[in-house]
Design a protein around this motif. Structure first.
Motif, PDB file in Angstrom:
ATOM      1  N   GLU A 126       6.494 -49.194  33.450  1.00 22.45           N
ATOM      2  CA  GLU A 126       6.757 -50.438  34.181  1.00 22.45           C
ATOM      3  C   GLU A 126       7.971 -51.166  33.600  1.00 22.45           C
ATOM      4  O   GLU A 126       8.785 -51.710  34.338  1.00 22.45           O
ATOM      5  CB  GLU A 126       5.532 -51.353  34.135  1.00 22.45           C
ATOM      6  CG  GLU A 126       4.381 -50.884  34.990  1.00 22.45           C
ATOM      7  CD  GLU A 126       3.146 -51.765  34.849  1.00 22.45           C
ATOM      8  OE1 GLU A 126       3.229 -52.835  34.217  1.00 22.45           O
ATOM      9  OE2 GLU A 126       2.095 -51.373  35.379  1.00 22.45           O
ATOM     10  N   VAL A 129      11.132 -49.385  34.787  1.00 23.66           N
ATOM     11  CA  VAL A 129      11.426 -49.712  36.193  1.00 23.66           C
ATOM     12  C   VAL A 129      12.034 -51.114  36.283  1.00 23.66           C
ATOM     13  O   VAL A 129      13.036 -51.330  36.968  1.00 23.66           O
ATOM     14  CB  VAL A 129      10.148 -49.606  37.061  1.00 23.66           C
ATOM     15  CG1 VAL A 129      10.357 -50.222  38.433  1.00 23.66           C
ATOM     16  CG2 VAL A 129       9.723 -48.153  37.189  1.00 23.66           C
ATOM     17  N   ALA A 130      11.421 -52.068  35.556  1.00 22.17           N
ATOM     18  CA  ALA A 130      11.934 -53.439  35.568  1.00 22.17           C
ATOM     19  C   ALA A 130      13.341 -53.493  34.959  1.00 22.17           C
ATOM     20  O   ALA A 130      14.225 -54.175  35.475  1.00 22.17           O
ATOM     21  CB  ALA A 130      10.997 -54.367  34.795  1.00 22.17           C
ATOM     22  N   TYR A 131      13.553 -52.747  33.892  1.00 20.09           N
ATOM     23  CA  TYR A 131      14.876 -52.686  33.241  1.00 20.09           C
ATOM     24  C   TYR A 131      15.923 -52.155  34.213  1.00 20.09           C
ATOM     25  O   TYR A 131      16.991 -52.742  34.384  1.00 20.09           O
ATOM     26  CB  TYR A 131      14.793 -51.804  31.988  1.00 20.09           C
ATOM     27  CG  TYR A 131      16.124 -51.490  31.364  1.00 20.09           C
ATOM     28  CD1 TYR A 131      16.744 -52.411  30.517  1.00 20.09           C
ATOM     29  CD2 TYR A 131      16.763 -50.279  31.603  1.00 20.09           C
ATOM     30  CE1 TYR A 131      17.967 -52.123  29.932  1.00 20.09           C
ATOM     31  CE2 TYR A 131      17.977 -49.994  31.029  1.00 20.09           C
ATOM     32  CZ  TYR A 131      18.578 -50.909  30.190  1.00 20.09           C
ATOM     33  OH  TYR A 131      19.788 -50.624  29.626  1.00 20.09           O
ATOM     34  N   ASP A 132      15.619 -51.040  34.872  1.00 20.52           N
ATOM     35  CA  ASP A 132      16.567 -50.450  35.828  1.00 20.52           C
ATOM     36  C   ASP A 132      16.865 -51.418  36.974  1.00 20.52           C
ATOM     37  O   ASP A 132      18.014 -51.541  37.409  1.00 20.52           O
ATOM     38  CB  ASP A 132      16.009 -49.132  36.389  1.00 20.52           C
ATOM     39  CG  ASP A 132      15.957 -48.031  35.336  1.00 20.52           C
ATOM     40  OD1 ASP A 132      16.674 -48.131  34.317  1.00 20.52           O
ATOM     41  OD2 ASP A 132      15.188 -47.071  35.540  1.00 20.52           O
ATOM     42  N   ARG A 133      15.827 -52.092  37.457  1.00 22.70           N
ATOM     43  CA  ARG A 133      16.011 -53.056  38.544  1.00 22.70           C
ATOM     44  C   ARG A 133      16.929 -54.197  38.114  1.00 22.70           C
ATOM     45  O   ARG A 133      17.875 -54.549  38.814  1.00 22.70           O
ATOM     46  CB  ARG A 133      14.646 -53.600  38.996  1.00 22.70           C
ATOM     47  CG  ARG A 133      14.733 -54.575  40.170  1.00 22.70           C
ATOM     48  CD  ARG A 133      13.375 -55.129  40.581  1.00 22.70           C
ATOM     49  NE  ARG A 133      12.769 -55.879  39.488  1.00 22.70           N
ATOM     50  CZ  ARG A 133      11.616 -55.557  38.898  1.00 22.70           C
ATOM     51  NH1 ARG A 133      10.929 -54.504  39.287  1.00 22.70           N
ATOM     52  NH2 ARG A 133      11.144 -56.283  37.911  1.00 22.70           N
ATOM     53  N   GLU A 134      16.659 -54.777  36.948  1.00 22.10           N
ATOM     54  CA  GLU A 134      17.463 -55.901  36.468  1.00 22.10           C
ATOM     55  C   GLU A 134      18.873 -55.461  36.098  1.00 22.10           C
ATOM     56  O   GLU A 134      19.836 -56.201  36.307  1.00 22.10           O
ATOM     57  CB  GLU A 134      16.788 -56.583  35.274  1.00 22.10           C
ATOM     58  CG  GLU A 134      15.459 -57.222  35.613  1.00 22.10           C
ATOM     59  CD  GLU A 134      15.539 -58.236  36.753  1.00 22.10           C
ATOM     60  OE1 GLU A 134      16.579 -58.910  36.910  1.00 22.10           O
ATOM     61  OE2 GLU A 134      14.557 -58.357  37.503  1.00 22.10           O
ATOM     62  N   GLY A 136      20.535 -53.173  37.615  1.00 22.01           N
ATOM     63  CA  GLY A 136      21.229 -53.051  38.892  1.00 22.01           C
ATOM     64  C   GLY A 136      21.668 -54.380  39.477  1.00 22.01           C
ATOM     65  O   GLY A 136      22.588 -54.442  40.280  1.00 22.01           O
ATOM     66  N   LYS A 137      21.013 -55.473  39.053  1.00 22.69           N
ATOM     67  CA  LYS A 137      21.370 -56.804  39.558  1.00 22.69           C
ATOM     68  C   LYS A 137      22.526 -57.443  38.785  1.00 22.69           C
ATOM     69  O   LYS A 137      23.056 -58.459  39.222  1.00 22.69           O
ATOM     70  CB  LYS A 137      20.155 -57.735  39.471  1.00 22.69           C
ATOM     71  CG  LYS A 137      19.037 -57.382  40.422  1.00 22.69           C
ATOM     72  CD  LYS A 137      17.883 -58.360  40.226  1.00 22.69           C
ATOM     73  CE  LYS A 137      16.699 -58.035  41.085  1.00 22.69           C
ATOM     74  NZ  LYS A 137      15.577 -58.953  40.821  1.00 22.69           N
ATOM     75  N   ARG A 143      27.582 -54.745  34.017  1.00 20.09           N
ATOM     76  CA  ARG A 143      26.708 -53.570  34.046  1.00 20.09           C
ATOM     77  C   ARG A 143      27.430 -52.346  33.485  1.00 20.09           C
ATOM     78  O   ARG A 143      26.906 -51.627  32.638  1.00 20.09           O
ATOM     79  CB  ARG A 143      26.243 -53.285  35.478  1.00 20.09           C
ATOM     80  CG  ARG A 143      25.370 -52.042  35.606  1.00 20.09           C
ATOM     81  CD  ARG A 143      25.087 -51.675  37.055  1.00 20.09           C
ATOM     82  NE  ARG A 143      26.253 -51.650  37.903  1.00 20.09           N
ATOM     83  CZ  ARG A 143      27.159 -50.671  37.937  1.00 20.09           C
ATOM     84  NH1 ARG A 143      27.040 -49.634  37.131  1.00 20.09           N
ATOM     85  NH2 ARG A 143      28.182 -50.719  38.757  1.00 20.09           N
ATOM     86  N   LYS A 183      14.786 -61.661  31.641  1.00 16.03           N
ATOM     87  CA  LYS A 183      14.020 -61.037  32.715  1.00 16.03           C
ATOM     88  C   LYS A 183      12.912 -60.127  32.200  1.00 16.03           C
ATOM     89  O   LYS A 183      11.887 -59.976  32.849  1.00 16.03           O
ATOM     90  CB  LYS A 183      14.947 -60.226  33.634  1.00 16.03           C
ATOM     91  CG  LYS A 183      16.041 -61.043  34.281  1.00 16.03           C
ATOM     92  CD  LYS A 183      15.484 -61.983  35.306  1.00 16.03           C
ATOM     93  CE  LYS A 183      16.601 -62.702  36.031  1.00 16.03           C
ATOM     94  NZ  LYS A 183      16.122 -63.625  37.027  1.00 16.03           N
TER      95      LYS A 183
END
Length: 196
Positions: A126, A129-134, A136-137, A143, A183
């Motif tokens: 989890e 997944v959260a790391y990859d999502r953030e 990407g933002k 980045r 985040k």
């Protein structure tokens, strides 16, 4: 037609490599990145021959799999991340060859591992997944700088590669870390508590 590949962007070069088997475009990517990749590999492995082999194998694999590889990131990030993964594999292999048996490890060390590895694995997943999502933002420049820094490049090498100052690299890394910390703090805290 005589094309000057030196002025073509990385992504266009990669498209030429993948779609037209353009060995000159591939040669230009090699010219741009091989020396910097070798420097990184040599610094991490402390072995000139192993570093040369690792970079050469990476580019051979890159060419052989050119039809299959889909690069979502920037080419430089993809290359240096691939190199980092190969360096880690190489170091793991060396470590494995020198490893001690479980009989030589004290019982306290074995007992200190998580009591619930399944739950820990789910939380780590989890967190990833959260790391990859953030990640990407993040703004594109931050980045890219952050990903290159995490692939093993020094701030100076990242600055040279992106043709920016080291101060700018430091700024983008700090910015990315601050945002990611904010985040991901909650999930990381849970993982840390369960892992201890």
């Amino acid at each position: 037609m005589n094309v000057n590949y030196r002025h073509i962007e990385d992504k266009i070069l990669w498209n030429l490599v993948g779609s037209e088997d353009d060995s000159l475009a591939f040669g230009e990517l090699h010219r741009r990145y091989a020396a910097k990749m070798y420097t990184l590999a040599r610094r991490k492995l402390d072995d000139q021959a192993a570093a040369e082999d690792l970079v050469q194998e990476l580019f051979v694999s890159f060419w052989l799999k050119r039809k299959e590889i889909r690069i979502e990131k920037d080419i430089d990030v993809y290359l240096f991340t691939s190199l980092r993964n190969r360096i880690i594999s190489s170091l793991r292999k060396k470590l494995y060859e020198k490893s001690v048996s479980l009989h030589d490890i004290p019982d306290q060390t074995l007992a200190s591992h998580s009591a619930n590895p399944v739950q820990e694995e789910i939380l780590l997943s989890e967190l990833q997944v959260a790391y990859d999502r953030e990640l990407g933002k993040l703004p594109e420049k931050s980045r890219r700088v952050f990903q290159l820094s995490r692939s093993g490049l020094t701030n100076r090498e990242t600055a040279e590669l992106l043709e920016i100052t080291e101060k700018t690299v430091e700024f983008h890394i700090s910015k990315a870390l601050r945002i990611l910390r904010e985040k991901l703090n909650y999930l990381a805290l849970i993982v840390a508590l369960l892992s201890s």
